[in-house]
Scaffold this motif. Structure first.
Motif, PDB file in Angstrom:
ATOM      1  N   CYS A 182       0.798  -1.236   0.000  1.00 14.25           N
ATOM      2  CA  CYS A 182       0.000   0.000   0.000  1.00 14.25           C
ATOM      3  C   CYS A 182       0.827   1.281   0.000  1.00 14.25           C
ATOM      4  O   CYS A 182       0.267   2.374  -0.170  1.00 14.25           O
ATOM      5  CB  CYS A 182      -0.931   0.022   1.220  1.00 14.25           C
ATOM      6  SG  CYS A 182      -2.016  -1.411   1.358  1.00 14.25           S
ATOM      7  N   GLY A 183       2.114   1.171   0.218  1.00 14.83           N
ATOM      8  CA  GLY A 183       2.977   2.348   0.239  1.00 14.83           C
ATOM      9  C   GLY A 183       4.164   2.139  -0.671  1.00 14.83           C
ATOM     10  O   GLY A 183       4.037   1.594  -1.774  1.00 14.83           O
ATOM     11  N   CYS A 184       5.339   2.550  -0.221  1.00 18.36           N
ATOM     12  CA  CYS A 184       6.549   2.373  -1.030  1.00 18.36           C
ATOM     13  C   CYS A 184       7.763   2.301  -0.107  1.00 18.36           C
ATOM     14  O   CYS A 184       7.876   3.061   0.861  1.00 18.36           O
ATOM     15  CB  CYS A 184       6.712   3.543  -1.996  1.00 18.36           C
ATOM     16  SG  CYS A 184       8.087   3.359  -3.164  1.00 18.36           S
ATOM     17  N   LEU A 185       8.664   1.359  -0.399  1.00 17.78           N
ATOM     18  CA  LEU A 185       9.937   1.248   0.308  1.00 17.78           C
ATOM     19  C   LEU A 185      11.062   1.714  -0.612  1.00 17.78           C
ATOM     20  O   LEU A 185      11.029   1.457  -1.823  1.00 17.78           O
ATOM     21  CB  LEU A 185      10.186  -0.196   0.752  1.00 17.78           C
ATOM     22  CG  LEU A 185       9.225  -0.767   1.788  1.00 17.78           C
ATOM     23  CD1 LEU A 185       9.583  -2.225   2.092  1.00 17.78           C
ATOM     24  CD2 LEU A 185       9.254   0.055   3.071  1.00 17.78           C
ATOM     25  N   VAL A 186      12.042   2.377  -0.023  1.00 14.51           N
ATOM     26  CA  VAL A 186      13.140   2.964  -0.782  1.00 14.51           C
ATOM     27  C   VAL A 186      14.450   2.632  -0.075  1.00 14.51           C
ATOM     28  O   VAL A 186      14.526   2.649   1.159  1.00 14.51           O
ATOM     29  CB  VAL A 186      12.971   4.493  -0.867  1.00 14.51           C
ATOM     30  CG1 VAL A 186      14.211   5.143  -1.464  1.00 14.51           C
ATOM     31  CG2 VAL A 186      11.749   4.860  -1.673  1.00 14.51           C
ATOM     32  N   THR A 187      15.487   2.342  -0.854  1.00 14.95           N
ATOM     33  CA  THR A 187      16.805   2.102  -0.261  1.00 14.95           C
ATOM     34  C   THR A 187      17.890   2.358  -1.295  1.00 14.95           C
ATOM     35  O   THR A 187      17.653   2.293  -2.502  1.00 14.95           O
ATOM     36  CB  THR A 187      16.917   0.663   0.272  1.00 14.95           C
ATOM     37  OG1 THR A 187      18.202   0.497   0.891  1.00 14.95           O
ATOM     38  CG2 THR A 187      16.750  -0.360  -0.826  1.00 14.95           C
ATOM     39  N   GLU A 188      19.081   2.642  -0.804  1.00 21.52           N
ATOM     40  CA  GLU A 188      20.269   2.741  -1.665  1.00 21.52           C
ATOM     41  C   GLU A 188      21.016   1.416  -1.737  1.00 21.52           C
ATOM     42  O   GLU A 188      21.936   1.279  -2.530  1.00 21.52           O
ATOM     43  CB  GLU A 188      21.231   3.784  -1.111  1.00 21.52           C
ATOM     44  CG  GLU A 188      20.735   5.196  -1.111  1.00 21.52           C
ATOM     45  CD  GLU A 188      21.741   6.138  -0.480  1.00 21.52           C
ATOM     46  OE1 GLU A 188      22.478   6.793  -1.228  1.00 21.52           O
ATOM     47  OE2 GLU A 188      21.804   6.206   0.753  1.00 21.52           O
ATOM     48  N   HIS A 189      20.629   0.460  -0.903  1.00 20.73           N
ATOM     49  CA  HIS A 189      21.369  -0.785  -0.758  1.00 20.73           C
ATOM     50  C   HIS A 189      20.783  -1.874  -1.659  1.00 20.73           C
ATOM     51  O   HIS A 189      19.559  -2.024  -1.743  1.00 20.73           O
ATOM     52  CB  HIS A 189      21.345  -1.249   0.699  1.00 20.73           C
ATOM     53  CG  HIS A 189      21.863  -0.214   1.652  1.00 20.73           C
ATOM     54  ND1 HIS A 189      23.190  -0.093   1.968  1.00 20.73           N
ATOM     55  CD2 HIS A 189      21.223   0.770   2.343  1.00 20.73           C
ATOM     56  CE1 HIS A 189      23.349   0.906   2.811  1.00 20.73           C
ATOM     57  NE2 HIS A 189      22.171   1.444   3.061  1.00 20.73           N
ATOM     58  N   PRO A 190      21.616  -2.672  -2.297  1.00 22.80           N
ATOM     59  CA  PRO A 190      21.117  -3.738  -3.172  1.00 22.80           C
ATOM     60  C   PRO A 190      20.404  -4.823  -2.379  1.00 22.80           C
ATOM     61  O   PRO A 190      20.602  -4.944  -1.161  1.00 22.80           O
ATOM     62  CB  PRO A 190      22.387  -4.272  -3.837  1.00 22.80           C
ATOM     63  CG  PRO A 190      23.501  -3.909  -2.903  1.00 22.80           C
ATOM     64  CD  PRO A 190      23.091  -2.612  -2.273  1.00 22.80           C
ATOM     65  N   ALA A 219      26.640  -0.071  10.759  1.00 20.03           N
ATOM     66  CA  ALA A 219      26.685   1.128  11.599  1.00 20.03           C
ATOM     67  C   ALA A 219      26.510   2.413  10.801  1.00 20.03           C
ATOM     68  O   ALA A 219      25.864   3.351  11.260  1.00 20.03           O
ATOM     69  CB  ALA A 219      27.998   1.161  12.384  1.00 20.03           C
ATOM     70  N   GLY A 220      27.078   2.480   9.612  1.00 13.30           N
ATOM     71  CA  GLY A 220      27.020   3.717   8.849  1.00 13.30           C
ATOM     72  C   GLY A 220      25.798   3.879   7.978  1.00 13.30           C
ATOM     73  O   GLY A 220      25.574   4.959   7.417  1.00 13.30           O
ATOM     74  N   SER A 221      24.990   2.830   7.859  1.00  9.17           N
ATOM     75  CA  SER A 221      23.882   2.906   6.901  1.00  9.17           C
ATOM     76  C   SER A 221      22.732   3.773   7.389  1.00  9.17           C
ATOM     77  O   SER A 221      22.024   4.387   6.592  1.00  9.17           O
ATOM     78  CB  SER A 221      23.371   1.501   6.557  1.00  9.17           C
ATOM     79  OG  SER A 221      22.876   0.829   7.693  1.00  9.17           O
ATOM     80  N   PHE A 222      22.536   3.856   8.707  1.00  8.05           N
ATOM     81  CA  PHE A 222      21.394   4.610   9.211  1.00  8.05           C
ATOM     82  C   PHE A 222      21.613   6.130   9.176  1.00  8.05           C
ATOM     83  O   PHE A 222      20.692   6.865   8.797  1.00  8.05           O
ATOM     84  CB  PHE A 222      21.003   4.125  10.599  1.00  8.05           C
ATOM     85  CG  PHE A 222      20.488   2.711  10.569  1.00  8.05           C
ATOM     86  CD1 PHE A 222      19.270   2.413   9.982  1.00  8.05           C
ATOM     87  CD2 PHE A 222      21.249   1.673  11.079  1.00  8.05           C
ATOM     88  CE1 PHE A 222      18.800   1.110   9.924  1.00  8.05           C
ATOM     89  CE2 PHE A 222      20.790   0.364  11.028  1.00  8.05           C
ATOM     90  CZ  PHE A 222      19.559   0.089  10.452  1.00  8.05           C
ATOM     91  N   PRO A 223      22.805   6.636   9.539  1.00  7.00           N
ATOM     92  CA  PRO A 223      23.015   8.080   9.358  1.00  7.00           C
ATOM     93  C   PRO A 223      22.854   8.507   7.900  1.00  7.00           C
ATOM     94  O   PRO A 223      22.313   9.582   7.627  1.00  7.00           O
ATOM     95  CB  PRO A 223      24.455   8.280   9.855  1.00  7.00           C
ATOM     96  CG  PRO A 223      24.668   7.177  10.836  1.00  7.00           C
ATOM     97  CD  PRO A 223      23.927   6.002  10.266  1.00  7.00           C
ATOM     98  N   ARG A 224      23.295   7.667   6.961  1.00  5.76           N
ATOM     99  CA  ARG A 224      23.145   8.009   5.543  1.00  5.76           C
ATOM    100  C   ARG A 224      21.681   7.914   5.126  1.00  5.76           C
ATOM    101  O   ARG A 224      21.226   8.684   4.273  1.00  5.76           O
ATOM    102  CB  ARG A 224      24.021   7.112   4.679  1.00  5.76           C
ATOM    103  CG  ARG A 224      25.501   7.401   4.836  1.00  5.76           C
ATOM    104  CD  ARG A 224      26.333   6.740   3.748  1.00  5.76           C
ATOM    105  NE  ARG A 224      25.904   7.080   2.411  1.00  5.76           N
ATOM    106  CZ  ARG A 224      26.118   8.258   1.819  1.00  5.76           C
ATOM    107  NH1 ARG A 224      26.722   9.234   2.474  1.00  5.76           N
ATOM    108  NH2 ARG A 224      25.704   8.465   0.593  1.00  5.76           N
TER     109      ARG A 224
END
Length: 353
Positions: free
Chosen positions: A179-187, A194-199
């Motif tokens: 019903c919505g949309c998910l978005v990510t930069e990760h494959p 550790a660094g993925s959440f600040p980005r």
């Protein structure tokens, strides 16, 4: 330049395309800022088949990849510093180009914060998209409230599709895809680190036209998103809370520093240019500002007050929530009644005035 995405943009800008970069001599790759011998070797060893495999994984899920310049790529993300060179999306892609507001806040929230998130996100979702980070706590509450209201919501992940983090959000994850949309930069399949959440935070604010901090202490990651929003030129709003509440300290500090108080949905929609007619339609009246408790309540009184913010409660439910003797609960309720804060109804049901 240590960030791989910044380096990727530099490579494409230098050679004109990823394909041309793969065909470039290793010696020329090594001359670029931030690319040493090891990185240049890795680039030369990369295969087009690797990208094709990712595309196939996305297709199997029903997801897709968006690149800057494509009509469906969110234009607001192309405006920000450190714009993502690639975006993986799963769900209703049209939501990415609609007016939107980010809702962020503490994982360790109070009943007040949860109610504020529900009320505001549900009302905003009638006219705009609610964006958040799919974390437990305020994020999950805002997503759920937007979907429950029949509106749209975008969740920004700090990992690849197929990895559900936190695991408790499995049902919400499935609902967002439907019903919505998910978005990510990760494959697909990439786990959070550790660094993925600040980005991720820069994308939450970047996708939005305003950032709303619902409840956050002074060290909350929600304030990182607020700072990202300020750097991106997004207006930042904060829900005020009790000065005695640790989880409202960050919000109150933001307001002290000039953030707009978010007292009702119209305050948020105004920043999106969508508030016109809200009061005439009764939407603002049906979604009142979150209730703020008096600052001098005792711990027991505050517990009882918080339980009654959403709806009146039977005395037995209040005793159960307080986990203390019935006589103490009745005494606290009597004091609240004498102050005009609580009203007793038929059948020993108590509610806020």
């Amino acid at each position: 330049m240590e960030d791989s995405e910044v380096v990727a943009r530099l490579i494409v800008a230098t050679f004109g395309s990823a394909q041309a970069a793969l065909a470039a001599p290793q010696s020329k790759l090594q001359t670029l800022d931030g690319i040493g011998r090891a990185a240049a070797t890795a680039i030369k060893e990369a295969r087009v088949e690797d990208g094709a495999r990712v595309v196939a994984q996305l297709a199997a899920l029903g997801a897709r990849v968006l690149l800057p310049g494509q009509p469906e790529f969110p234009p607001q993300l192309e405006e920000i510093r450190d714009s993502p060179p690639v975006l993986y999306v799963w769900g209703d892609v049209a939501l990415l180009t609609r007016p939107s507001a980010a809702f962020v806040g503490s994982r360790d929230h109070t009943a007040y914060g949860a109610e504020a998130a529900r009320v505001l996100a549900a009302a905003v979702a009638t006219r705009a998209v609610v964006v958040s980070g799919m974390a437990r706590g305020i994020d999950a509450i805002a997503h759920t409230a937007a979907l429950d209201a029949g509106g749209g919501s975008v969740g920004v992940l700090g990992n690849g599709f197929g990895v559900i983090y936190p695991a408790a959000n499995r049902d919400l994850y499935d609902r967002m895809v439907a019903c919505g949309c998910l978005v990510t930069e990760h494959p697909p399949g990439e786990r959070p680190h550790a660094g993925s959440f600040p980005r991720r935070n820069r994308l939450i604010s970047g996708l939005s036209r305003a950032v709303v901090v619902v409840e956050a202490d002074v060290k909350s990651g929600a304030l990182v998103t607020a700072n990202e929003g300020l750097e991106q030129g997004r207006p930042v709003l904060a829900v005020p809370g009790p000065i005695t509440s640790r989880t409202s300290a960050g919000c109150n500090k933001l307001i002290q520093q000039g953030a707009k108080p978010a007292l009702c949905a119209a305050d948020i929609l105004e920043e999106l240019g969508l508030a016109s007619g809200m009061r005439e339609l009764g939407l603002a009246l049906s979604t009142p500002a979150p209730r703020v408790p008096p600052i001098d309540l005792t711990g027991l009184q505050l517990t009882l007050w918080s339980r009654m913010t959403s709806e009146p409660q039977h005395v037995d439910a209040l005793v159960g929530a307080a986990k203390t003797a019935p006589a103490d609960v009745l005494g606290a309720l009597t004091e609240l009644e004498l102050r005009g804060l609580v009203r007793q109804g038929p059948g020993m049901v108590f509610g806020l005035t």
